[in-house]
Scaffold this motif. Sequence first.
Motif, short mmCIF file in Angstrom:
data_model
loop_
_atom_site.label_atom_id
_atom_site.label_comp_id
_atom_site.label_asym_id
_atom_site.label_seq_id
_atom_site.Cartn_x
_atom_site.Cartn_y
_atom_site.Cartn_z
N ILE A 138 0.84 -1.20 0.00
CA ILE A 138 0.00 0.00 0.00
C ILE A 138 0.87 1.25 0.00
CG2 ILE A 138 -1.60 1.37 1.40
CD1 ILE A 138 -2.86 -1.29 2.31
N THR B 205 2.64 1.74 -3.34
CA THR B 205 1.72 2.21 -4.38
C THR B 205 1.43 3.70 -4.23
OG1 THR B 205 0.69 0.02 -4.46
CG2 THR B 205 -0.52 1.83 -5.47
N VAL B 206 1.19 4.14 -3.01
CA VAL B 206 0.94 5.56 -2.76
C VAL B 206 2.15 6.39 -3.16
CG1 VAL B 206 0.57 7.29 -0.94
CG2 VAL B 206 -0.74 5.16 -0.93
N ASN C 292 2.67 6.52 -6.98
CA ASN C 292 1.68 7.42 -7.60
C ASN C 292 2.12 8.87 -7.48
OD1 ASN C 292 -0.30 5.83 -8.79
ND2 ASN C 292 -1.35 5.47 -6.85
N GLN D 271 -5.13 5.97 -4.76
CA GLN D 271 -5.30 4.65 -4.16
C GLN D 271 -6.45 4.67 -3.14
OE1 GLN D 271 -3.60 1.94 -4.89
NE2 GLN D 271 -4.04 0.53 -3.25
#
Length: 304
Positions: free
Chosen positions: A59, A62-63, A66, A79
Motif C-alpha cells: 500500500i 503504491t501511494v 503514484n 489509491q
Amino acid sequence: METEMRASRNGRINIVLQDTLSQTERKRSAGFNNQFKQIEEAFNSFVGVKQIKTTIKQIYATVLINEKRKEAGLSSNQQVLHMLFKGNPGTGKTTLARRLAKLYVDLGILSKGHFIEAERADLVGEYIGQTAQKTRALIEKAMGGILFIDEAYSLARGGEKDFGKEAIDTLVKHMEDGHKDFILILAGYPSEMGRFLSTNPGLESRFPFILDFPDYKLEELMEIAHQMVRLREYQLTMEADRKLRDYLYHQLATKGRHFANARSVRNLMEKAIRLQAYRLVQTENYQPERLMEITAADIKFENE
C-alpha cells in the motif's frame, strides 16, 4: 589544447553529475528502506501478521509511486485504502487498525491519523432520516483518520425495513467521496462478513483490501503470553508454562465456546498477575525473584 581542456572539464562535470544522481538515488532508496523498516517496527509486537505487513508495504509503495508518477507528469490513480477485516474474537483486528492509524499519519498517507471506533448504535437512528445524518456526522468526524466499525454485519440484520440498511447505503456513497483522506475499516466474524457483503451490490467492490485474521496457533498463543509477562517484567515457571500450554492446547483442540484467542490469553495473564500479588502479600515474601515469578498456582482457569 583548449578543446582538450574543455572536453576534460566536461568529462569531470559529467562525472560529478553522475555521482550526484547516484547519491540522490541512494538517498531515495534509503528512504524507501527506512519506511519499510518503520512498517516492520510498527508491527514488531504483533504475532502472526506477516502477510498483513507485506500488504501494508505494498500500500505504501503504491501511494509513493503514484506521487512520483504525478511529479513526472504521468497519469496516477488515487489509491483507495478502505479495508475489510475478517476474523474471530481476539485475533487482533481492532489493535492492528488502531496501529495503522498512527502509522499512516507517520507515512504521510493520512493527515491526522486519529482512530474512531464505532458500532451499530453510533450509526443507526430511531426514525427516518436520522441514520443518514448520524452516519454522515461520524464520517466527517473521521476525516483525516480511520473509522473502524466492528461487527459491521449487525447493520444488515434487521431486514429491508431496518434503518441499518440506510447506514450501509450512506457509507457506500461517502466512501468514494472522502477516500483521499479517510479510511473505513469494517470488521467482524468471517462467515458473518461474507453474508454482509451480499446485502449491497456495490459494497465489496469498495474494499480493495480484504484481510483475513486467522485464529492463533498454539505456539503463537504461547509467544503472546511470554511477550505479555516479559514486558511487565514477570516470568513463568516451568510448571506454569506447562499448565498454560496444556490448557491452550485443549481449548484449540475442542474449540472452546468462550475462547477468544489473544484476548483470552491476555485475560489469563492479567488474572495470574493479580493472583500472584495476592499470594505474595499473604506470605509476605517480597524477594525480587519472587516478585517476578508466576507459578502454576497463579494460573487459574474458569473451572478452577
